[in-house]
Design a protein around this motif. Structure first.
Motif, PDB file in Angstrom:
ATOM      1  N   VAL A   1      -0.104   8.478   1.379  1.00 25.12           N
ATOM      2  CA  VAL A   1       1.097   8.140   2.137  1.00 25.12           C
ATOM      3  C   VAL A   1       1.007   6.673   2.522  1.00 25.12           C
ATOM      4  O   VAL A   1       0.002   6.232   3.081  1.00 25.12           O
ATOM      5  CB  VAL A   1       1.213   9.015   3.407  1.00 25.12           C
ATOM      6  CG1 VAL A   1       2.482   8.682   4.174  1.00 25.12           C
ATOM      7  CG2 VAL A   1       1.181  10.497   3.049  1.00 25.12           C
ATOM      8  N   ASN A   2       2.071   5.910   2.205  1.00 21.64           N
ATOM      9  CA  ASN A   2       2.049   4.481   2.550  1.00 21.64           C
ATOM     10  C   ASN A   2       2.732   4.239   3.893  1.00 21.64           C
ATOM     11  O   ASN A   2       3.250   5.174   4.525  1.00 21.64           O
ATOM     12  CB  ASN A   2       2.618   3.615   1.415  1.00 21.64           C
ATOM     13  CG  ASN A   2       4.105   3.791   1.198  1.00 21.64           C
ATOM     14  OD1 ASN A   2       4.848   4.284   2.052  1.00 21.64           O
ATOM     15  ND2 ASN A   2       4.569   3.385   0.026  1.00 21.64           N
TER      16      ASN A   2
ATOM     17  N   GLN B   1       6.303   6.855   2.174  1.00 17.32           N
ATOM     18  CA  GLN B   1       6.442   7.321   0.793  1.00 17.32           C
ATOM     19  C   GLN B   1       5.150   8.002   0.346  1.00 17.32           C
ATOM     20  O   GLN B   1       4.049   7.641   0.769  1.00 17.32           O
ATOM     21  CB  GLN B   1       6.726   6.146  -0.137  1.00 17.32           C
ATOM     22  CG  GLN B   1       8.052   5.469   0.133  1.00 17.32           C
ATOM     23  CD  GLN B   1       8.175   4.175  -0.645  1.00 17.32           C
ATOM     24  OE1 GLN B   1       7.282   3.324  -0.607  1.00 17.32           O
ATOM     25  NE2 GLN B   1       9.291   4.025  -1.355  1.00 17.32           N
ATOM     26  N   LEU B   2       5.320   8.975  -0.534  1.00 20.73           N
ATOM     27  CA  LEU B   2       4.199   9.704  -1.127  1.00 20.73           C
ATOM     28  C   LEU B   2       3.934   9.153  -2.519  1.00 20.73           C
ATOM     29  O   LEU B   2       4.875   8.892  -3.275  1.00 20.73           O
ATOM     30  CB  LEU B   2       4.538  11.195  -1.235  1.00 20.73           C
ATOM     31  CG  LEU B   2       5.075  11.876   0.023  1.00 20.73           C
ATOM     32  CD1 LEU B   2       5.479  13.312  -0.294  1.00 20.73           C
ATOM     33  CD2 LEU B   2       4.061  11.812   1.143  1.00 20.73           C
ATOM     34  N   TRP B   3       2.660   8.997  -2.859  1.00 17.53           N
ATOM     35  CA  TRP B   3       2.295   8.569  -4.215  1.00 17.53           C
ATOM     36  C   TRP B   3       2.262   9.828  -5.077  1.00 17.53           C
ATOM     37  O   TRP B   3       1.435  10.706  -4.866  1.00 17.53           O
ATOM     38  CB  TRP B   3       0.939   7.859  -4.209  1.00 17.53           C
ATOM     39  CG  TRP B   3       0.552   7.312  -5.538  1.00 17.53           C
ATOM     40  CD1 TRP B   3       0.938   6.120  -6.077  1.00 17.53           C
ATOM     41  CD2 TRP B   3      -0.315   7.919  -6.501  1.00 17.53           C
ATOM     42  NE1 TRP B   3       0.372   5.963  -7.327  1.00 17.53           N
ATOM     43  CE2 TRP B   3      -0.398   7.056  -7.605  1.00 17.53           C
ATOM     44  CE3 TRP B   3      -1.014   9.125  -6.539  1.00 17.53           C
ATOM     45  CZ2 TRP B   3      -1.154   7.341  -8.735  1.00 17.53           C
ATOM     46  CZ3 TRP B   3      -1.767   9.422  -7.667  1.00 17.53           C
ATOM     47  CH2 TRP B   3      -1.832   8.521  -8.745  1.00 17.53           C
ATOM     48  N   ILE B   4       3.227   9.916  -6.016  1.00 18.58           N
ATOM     49  CA  ILE B   4       3.401  11.131  -6.829  1.00 18.58           C
ATOM     50  C   ILE B   4       3.128  10.817  -8.299  1.00 18.58           C
ATOM     51  O   ILE B   4       3.869  10.057  -8.936  1.00 18.58           O
ATOM     52  CB  ILE B   4       4.833  11.696  -6.676  1.00 18.58           C
ATOM     53  CG1 ILE B   4       5.122  12.028  -5.204  1.00 18.58           C
ATOM     54  CG2 ILE B   4       5.024  12.918  -7.570  1.00 18.58           C
ATOM     55  CD1 ILE B   4       4.230  13.114  -4.608  1.00 18.58           C
ATOM     56  N   PRO B   5       2.071  11.411  -8.856  1.00 20.12           N
ATOM     57  CA  PRO B   5       1.750  11.192 -10.265  1.00 20.12           C
ATOM     58  C   PRO B   5       2.367  12.260 -11.179  1.00 20.12           C
ATOM     59  O   PRO B   5       2.793  13.321 -10.710  1.00 20.12           O
ATOM     60  CB  PRO B   5       0.222  11.308 -10.283  1.00 20.12           C
ATOM     61  CG  PRO B   5      -0.049  12.349  -9.234  1.00 20.12           C
ATOM     62  CD  PRO B   5       1.003  12.125  -8.162  1.00 20.12           C
TER      63      PRO B   5
ATOM     64  N   LEU C   1       5.265  16.636 -12.442  1.00 14.26           N
ATOM     65  CA  LEU C   1       4.968  15.894 -11.227  1.00 14.26           C
ATOM     66  C   LEU C   1       3.932  16.689 -10.437  1.00 14.26           C
ATOM     67  O   LEU C   1       3.906  17.919 -10.489  1.00 14.26           O
ATOM     68  CB  LEU C   1       6.231  15.707 -10.379  1.00 14.26           C
ATOM     69  CG  LEU C   1       7.372  14.931 -11.035  1.00 14.26           C
ATOM     70  CD1 LEU C   1       8.593  14.915 -10.124  1.00 14.26           C
ATOM     71  CD2 LEU C   1       6.939  13.528 -11.386  1.00 14.26           C
ATOM     72  N   ASP C   2       3.083  15.984  -9.688  1.00 18.21           N
ATOM     73  CA  ASP C   2       1.950  16.643  -9.047  1.00 18.21           C
ATOM     74  C   ASP C   2       1.713  16.052  -7.663  1.00 18.21           C
ATOM     75  O   ASP C   2       2.270  15.015  -7.304  1.00 18.21           O
ATOM     76  CB  ASP C   2       0.701  16.444  -9.924  1.00 18.21           C
ATOM     77  CG  ASP C   2      -0.393  17.463  -9.681  1.00 18.21           C
ATOM     78  OD1 ASP C   2      -0.314  18.244  -8.707  1.00 18.21           O
ATOM     79  OD2 ASP C   2      -1.351  17.474 -10.475  1.00 18.21           O
ATOM     80  N   MET C   3       0.844  16.693  -6.903  1.00 17.90           N
ATOM     81  CA  MET C   3       0.382  16.138  -5.649  1.00 17.90           C
ATOM     82  C   MET C   3      -0.496  14.934  -6.002  1.00 17.90           C
ATOM     83  O   MET C   3      -0.987  14.824  -7.119  1.00 17.90           O
ATOM     84  CB  MET C   3      -0.453  17.159  -4.870  1.00 17.90           C
ATOM     85  CG  MET C   3       0.318  18.413  -4.457  1.00 17.90           C
ATOM     86  SD  MET C   3       0.591  19.486  -5.875  1.00 17.90           S
ATOM     87  CE  MET C   3       1.012  21.010  -5.106  1.00 17.90           C
ATOM     88  N   SER C   4      -0.766  14.060  -5.046  1.00 13.30           N
ATOM     89  CA  SER C   4      -1.609  12.894  -5.322  1.00 13.30           C
ATOM     90  C   SER C   4      -3.008  13.321  -5.750  1.00 13.30           C
ATOM     91  O   SER C   4      -3.622  12.681  -6.606  1.00 13.30           O
ATOM     92  CB  SER C   4      -1.718  12.003  -4.075  1.00 13.30           C
ATOM     93  OG  SER C   4      -0.462  11.624  -3.593  1.00 13.30           O
TER      94      SER C   4
ATOM     95  N   TRP D   1       4.659   7.197  -9.054  1.00 10.85           N
ATOM     96  CA  TRP D   1       5.665   6.484  -8.275  1.00 10.85           C
ATOM     97  C   TRP D   1       5.405   6.686  -6.794  1.00 10.85           C
ATOM     98  O   TRP D   1       4.872   7.714  -6.389  1.00 10.85           O
ATOM     99  CB  TRP D   1       7.070   7.017  -8.566  1.00 10.85           C
ATOM    100  CG  TRP D   1       7.431   7.030  -9.997  1.00 10.85           C
ATOM    101  CD1 TRP D   1       8.101   6.053 -10.678  1.00 10.85           C
ATOM    102  CD2 TRP D   1       7.146   8.054 -10.957  1.00 10.85           C
ATOM    103  NE1 TRP D   1       8.241   6.414 -11.998  1.00 10.85           N
ATOM    104  CE2 TRP D   1       7.666   7.643 -12.193  1.00 10.85           C
ATOM    105  CE3 TRP D   1       6.507   9.285 -10.899  1.00 10.85           C
ATOM    106  CZ2 TRP D   1       7.567   8.403 -13.351  1.00 10.85           C
ATOM    107  CZ3 TRP D   1       6.391  10.047 -12.046  1.00 10.85           C
ATOM    108  CH2 TRP D   1       6.931   9.594 -13.255  1.00 10.85           C
ATOM    109  N   TRP D   2       5.859   5.748  -5.987  1.00 13.17           N
ATOM    110  CA  TRP D   2       5.948   5.942  -4.540  1.00 13.17           C
ATOM    111  C   TRP D   2       7.345   6.481  -4.270  1.00 13.17           C
ATOM    112  O   TRP D   2       8.338   5.823  -4.583  1.00 13.17           O
ATOM    113  CB  TRP D   2       5.749   4.623  -3.790  1.00 13.17           C
ATOM    114  CG  TRP D   2       4.347   4.115  -3.810  1.00 13.17           C
ATOM    115  CD1 TRP D   2       3.860   3.097  -4.573  1.00 13.17           C
ATOM    116  CD2 TRP D   2       3.246   4.571  -3.009  1.00 13.17           C
ATOM    117  NE1 TRP D   2       2.524   2.903  -4.302  1.00 13.17           N
ATOM    118  CE2 TRP D   2       2.122   3.795  -3.341  1.00 13.17           C
ATOM    119  CE3 TRP D   2       3.101   5.579  -2.040  1.00 13.17           C
ATOM    120  CZ2 TRP D   2       0.877   3.989  -2.743  1.00 13.17           C
ATOM    121  CZ3 TRP D   2       1.862   5.762  -1.442  1.00 13.17           C
ATOM    122  CH2 TRP D   2       0.765   4.975  -1.797  1.00 13.17           C
ATOM    123  N   LEU D   3       7.432   7.680  -3.693  1.00 10.84           N
ATOM    124  CA  LEU D   3       8.720   8.331  -3.437  1.00 10.84           C
ATOM    125  C   LEU D   3       8.758   8.886  -2.021  1.00 10.84           C
ATOM    126  O   LEU D   3       7.749   9.407  -1.533  1.00 10.84           O
ATOM    127  CB  LEU D   3       8.943   9.498  -4.407  1.00 10.84           C
ATOM    128  CG  LEU D   3       8.929   9.197  -5.901  1.00 10.84           C
ATOM    129  CD1 LEU D   3       8.917  10.489  -6.700  1.00 10.84           C
ATOM    130  CD2 LEU D   3      10.142   8.349  -6.263  1.00 10.84           C
TER     131      LEU D   3
END
Length: 171
Positions: free
Chosen positions: A41-42, A46-50, A63-66, A137-139
């Protein structure tokens, strides 16, 4: 221990260890096991989502959890969190701010396993393991849920986990 077999602790409804089971058997029979998930979390929330690589056996290209993974037999949640974070994101948790966000039971939620969810606080995208993830992405939580609702494939528990952990940010 058989080479290539991943052993997990089988747990009861109170998350107490009652035996061991292979990962494949646990999922084939929907047996309760333990997993960890985490979100980077920034400072903007935002959540970093790979996105998982296409060669993943389960949820390829989703899409996944960090960070995410099973708690191996004999391991506790924090040990699994440390191991998975190092393996997937090359992050040493002793060098960064983190906290436990939530703990969930599959008997009280729509989630697939007993789960501890952690947050890692950083504004820097990780040098992630390219064998695990292909892009990221940061979302915001809202942006992520909109992508999933629009048809972007996502790992099974991702949308529910975001609603449970970040529901206060969805309005």
């Amino acid at each position: 221990m058989t080479a290539g077999v991943e052993w997990l602790d089988r747990v009861n409804k109170r998350d107490e260890v009652i035996g061991r089971v292979t990962r494949d058997e646990a999922w084939a029979r929907s047996l309760p096991v333990r997993v960890i998930n985490a979100f980077l979390v920034n400072s903007h929330g935002q959540l970093w989502i790979p996105r998982r690589t296409m060669h993943k056996r389960m949820f390829p290209g989703c899409l996944d959890m960090s960070v995410g993974g099973h708690v191996d037999s004999g391991e506790d949640y924090v040990e699994a969190f440390r191991r998975e974070t190092q393996e997937e994101l090359h992050i040493d948790l002793d060098m960064i701010s983190w906290r436990e966000r939530a703990a969930f039971s599959p008997f009280e939620t729509a989630l697939s396993a007993f789960m501890r969810v952690y947050e890692i606080h950083t504004d820097q995208a990780p040098d992630y393991n390219r064998d695990d993830f292909s892009e990221a992405w940061w979302l915001t939580p809202c942006e992520l849920l909109r992508r999933i609702e629009a048809g972007d494939p996502a790992k099974g528990d991702l949308a529910e986990l975001v609603r449970l952990c970040y529901g206060d940010q969805l309005t």
